[in-house]
Scaffold this active site. Structure first.
Site, PDB file in Angstrom:
ATOM      1  N   VAL A  17      -1.163 -28.294  -6.114  1.00  0.00           N
ATOM      2  CA  VAL A  17      -1.599 -27.546  -7.296  1.00  0.00           C
ATOM      3  C   VAL A  17      -1.424 -28.384  -8.570  1.00  0.00           C
ATOM      4  O   VAL A  17      -2.316 -28.423  -9.432  1.00  0.00           O
ATOM      5  CB  VAL A  17      -0.824 -26.208  -7.406  1.00  0.00           C
ATOM      6  CG1 VAL A  17      -1.364 -25.378  -8.567  1.00  0.00           C
ATOM      7  CG2 VAL A  17      -0.922 -25.421  -6.109  1.00  0.00           C
ATOM      8  N   ILE A 130      -6.884 -14.437  -7.335  1.00  0.00           N
ATOM      9  CA  ILE A 130      -7.222 -13.038  -7.671  1.00  0.00           C
ATOM     10  C   ILE A 130      -6.359 -12.575  -8.853  1.00  0.00           C
ATOM     11  O   ILE A 130      -5.130 -12.631  -8.776  1.00  0.00           O
ATOM     12  CB  ILE A 130      -6.977 -12.092  -6.476  1.00  0.00           C
ATOM     13  CG1 ILE A 130      -7.676 -12.593  -5.210  1.00  0.00           C
ATOM     14  CG2 ILE A 130      -7.420 -10.682  -6.820  1.00  0.00           C
ATOM     15  CD1 ILE A 130      -7.410 -11.733  -3.979  1.00  0.00           C
ATOM     16  N   GLY A 181      -3.164 -27.380   3.434  1.00  0.00           N
ATOM     17  CA  GLY A 181      -2.352 -27.186   2.224  1.00  0.00           C
ATOM     18  C   GLY A 181      -2.163 -25.720   1.854  1.00  0.00           C
ATOM     19  O   GLY A 181      -1.828 -25.393   0.724  1.00  0.00           O
ATOM     20  N   ASP A 195       7.102 -14.869   2.306  1.00  0.00           N
ATOM     21  CA  ASP A 195       6.229 -15.126   1.164  1.00  0.00           C
ATOM     22  C   ASP A 195       5.519 -13.827   0.741  1.00  0.00           C
ATOM     23  O   ASP A 195       5.430 -13.516  -0.440  1.00  0.00           O
ATOM     24  CB  ASP A 195       5.202 -16.200   1.556  1.00  0.00           C
ATOM     25  CG  ASP A 195       4.269 -16.550   0.411  1.00  0.00           C
ATOM     26  OD1 ASP A 195       4.744 -17.158  -0.568  1.00  0.00           O
ATOM     27  OD2 ASP A 195       3.082 -16.193   0.469  1.00  0.00           O
ATOM     28  N   LYS A 199       5.843 -11.710  -2.839  1.00  0.00           N
ATOM     29  CA  LYS A 199       4.702 -11.303  -3.670  1.00  0.00           C
ATOM     30  C   LYS A 199       4.712  -9.792  -3.891  1.00  0.00           C
ATOM     31  O   LYS A 199       4.444  -9.319  -5.001  1.00  0.00           O
ATOM     32  CB  LYS A 199       3.401 -11.764  -3.014  1.00  0.00           C
ATOM     33  CG  LYS A 199       3.249 -13.285  -3.064  1.00  0.00           C
ATOM     34  CD  LYS A 199       2.148 -13.789  -2.158  1.00  0.00           C
ATOM     35  CE  LYS A 199       1.955 -15.292  -2.289  1.00  0.00           C
ATOM     36  NZ  LYS A 199       1.152 -15.872  -1.208  1.00  0.00           N
TER      37      LYS A 199
END
Ligand code: HSE
Length: 415
Positions: A17, A130, A181, A195, A199
């Site tokens: 990123v 999003i 990735g 994960d 979130k």
């Protein structure tokens, strides 16, 4: 930060990123943003950018008066927290993608934002491209929001798609997700649902004003799903997806969890494939709305980082309206779910925990049960996390009414 000021960025991390952000900013002058310095761990590693941009000394960014924004895109959540808290204390605006760090340190980060009145934006931390956080924060009034349910982890969705469409085995599919990735550097975070629950923790704050620790939410991933479960899904025409869900119950409390679910074709999440994410937002008046987009990968994540940078130019801050301006909302364990559980041994089936058993089947290697469970049986005991056990919610899993508990006869389970 006024409209006139240029964004002068100190960037932490130059992974997938970080490097995408660097290249996008090189080619996009309209944002009026420039990366002044990049802090990385391994200075000797060859990078696709001029050498004098890099340092391994965080202080050169955190104490640099020319830098007015810190963008934190590193992997290590503890180091990220030190960077972010130091930057906020120095009144530098911060953009971060580190969902683990944000979820684990929400209380402290809320305190720092309040104390230093400094923006801290992290749209890329949930569902990458999003814009779900800002929408939940700004658009849905607390009274209207009835629930959110989403595929929020791209890697697990990618793995499930490759298994279902190409017949790949789990490990080969995971390897592909890593190569592309999408996966975390420790992929256990993806496949064990950690994960996703990180979130969900963040989304709960912006959707319902609930601040909680991710570890206390019921969650699992896709690592225990068995071939038999996939066969069951095929027979019934379902897709298995890992879904993070929060739902307002009749008494106003909130049910929240991350669990695999069997989805029917009429669920918008059914067709969310590969690294795409999807979030259904349910509101009292508008009914269901569906957000869909890429949930992992360098450029999709960068798009959200850029959107946060752009928001900083007009002094945007999260106000945490649901948390600070509304009556407190609480999580609840007091509701029922229709579940499917499969086990390797018939005698492992904890049938007494079920309120009602609807179907069961067994063969030499595997047996499965569908029925109604009170959520406390998942929240207060982890029998369902044992090896060789898998749990998947049935479609429309929330059950409003539960018939009177009946005794389950032992001989129902004798083959
Ligand atoms: N590993 C994460 C995922 C990256 O697969 O969704 C994006 O948060």
């Amino acid at each position: 930060m006024s409209n006139q000021r240029k964004l002068k960025i100190g960037l932490f991390g130059f992974g997938v990123v970080g490097e995408s952000l660097y290249h996008v900013l090189q080619n996009n002058t309209s944002l009026n943003a420039e990366i002044l310095k990049v802090c990385i761990k391994h200075l000797d590693k060859k990078r696709n950018a001029p050498t004098d941009l890099f340092t391994d000394n965080p202080e050169l960014l955190l104490n640099n008066n020319d830098i007015n924004v810190i963008v934190e895109l590193i992997d290590d959540a503890d180091a990220a927290y030190r960077i972010v808290s130091s930057a906020l204390s120095n009144k530098k605006a911060v953009v971060s993608a580190n969902k683990k760090m944000i979820a684990e340190h929400q209380t402290e980060l809320l305190g720092l934002q309040k104390q230093f009145q400094t923006p801290f934006l992290y749209e890329s931390a949930c569902c990458a491209s999003i814009p779900v956080i800002r929408n939940l924060e700004e658009y849905y009034d607390n009274d209207l929001l009835q629930g959110i349910s989403g595929i929020v982890n791209g890697s697990t969705n990618y793995i499930l798609t490759r298994i279902s469409e190409d017949g790949l085995d789990f490990n080969s599919a995971l390897k592909l997700a890593q190569e592309k990735g999408f996966a975390e550097s420790n992929p256990a975070l993806d496949i064990e649902g950690i994960d996703a629950v990180n979130k969900l923790t963040i989304l709960l704050t912006h959707a319902f004003g609930i601040v909680t620790e991710p570890g206390t939410l019921v969650h699992t991933g896709i690592h225990q799903i068995h071939e038999q479960d996939a066969r069951f899904a095929k027979e019934k025409g379902y897709e298995i997806k890992l879904v993070a869900q929060a739902k307002k119950l009749e008494d106003g409390t909130i049910a929240a969890f991350v669990l695999p679910q069997f989805l029917k074709k009429d669920n918008q999440l059914y067709n969310v494939k590969n690294e795409y994410n999807g979030v259904i937002v349910e509101s009292g008046l508008a009914d269901k709305q569906f957000f869909y987009g890429k949930g992992a990968g360098g450029y999709p994540t960068t798009s959200a980082v850029l959107s946060d940078l752009s928001a900083l130019r007009y002094d945007y801050k999260y106000e945490y309206k649901k948390l600070y301006n509304s009556a407190p909302t609480e999580l609840s364990h007091d509701f029922y779910l229709r579940v499917y559980v499969s086990f390797d041994k018939l005698y492992n089936v904890p049938h007494s925990l079920f309120e009602k058993i609807e179907e069961w089947s067994s063969n030499e290697s595997r047996c499965s049960v569908t029925g109604i469970l009170h959520f406390s049986k998942l929240a207060e005991n982890d029998w369902w996390k044992q090896k060789n056990t898998s749990i998947v919610l049935l479609p429309d899993a929330f059950v409003e009414y539960v018939p009177e508990k009946r005794e389950v006869l032992e001989d129902e389970f004798v083959i």
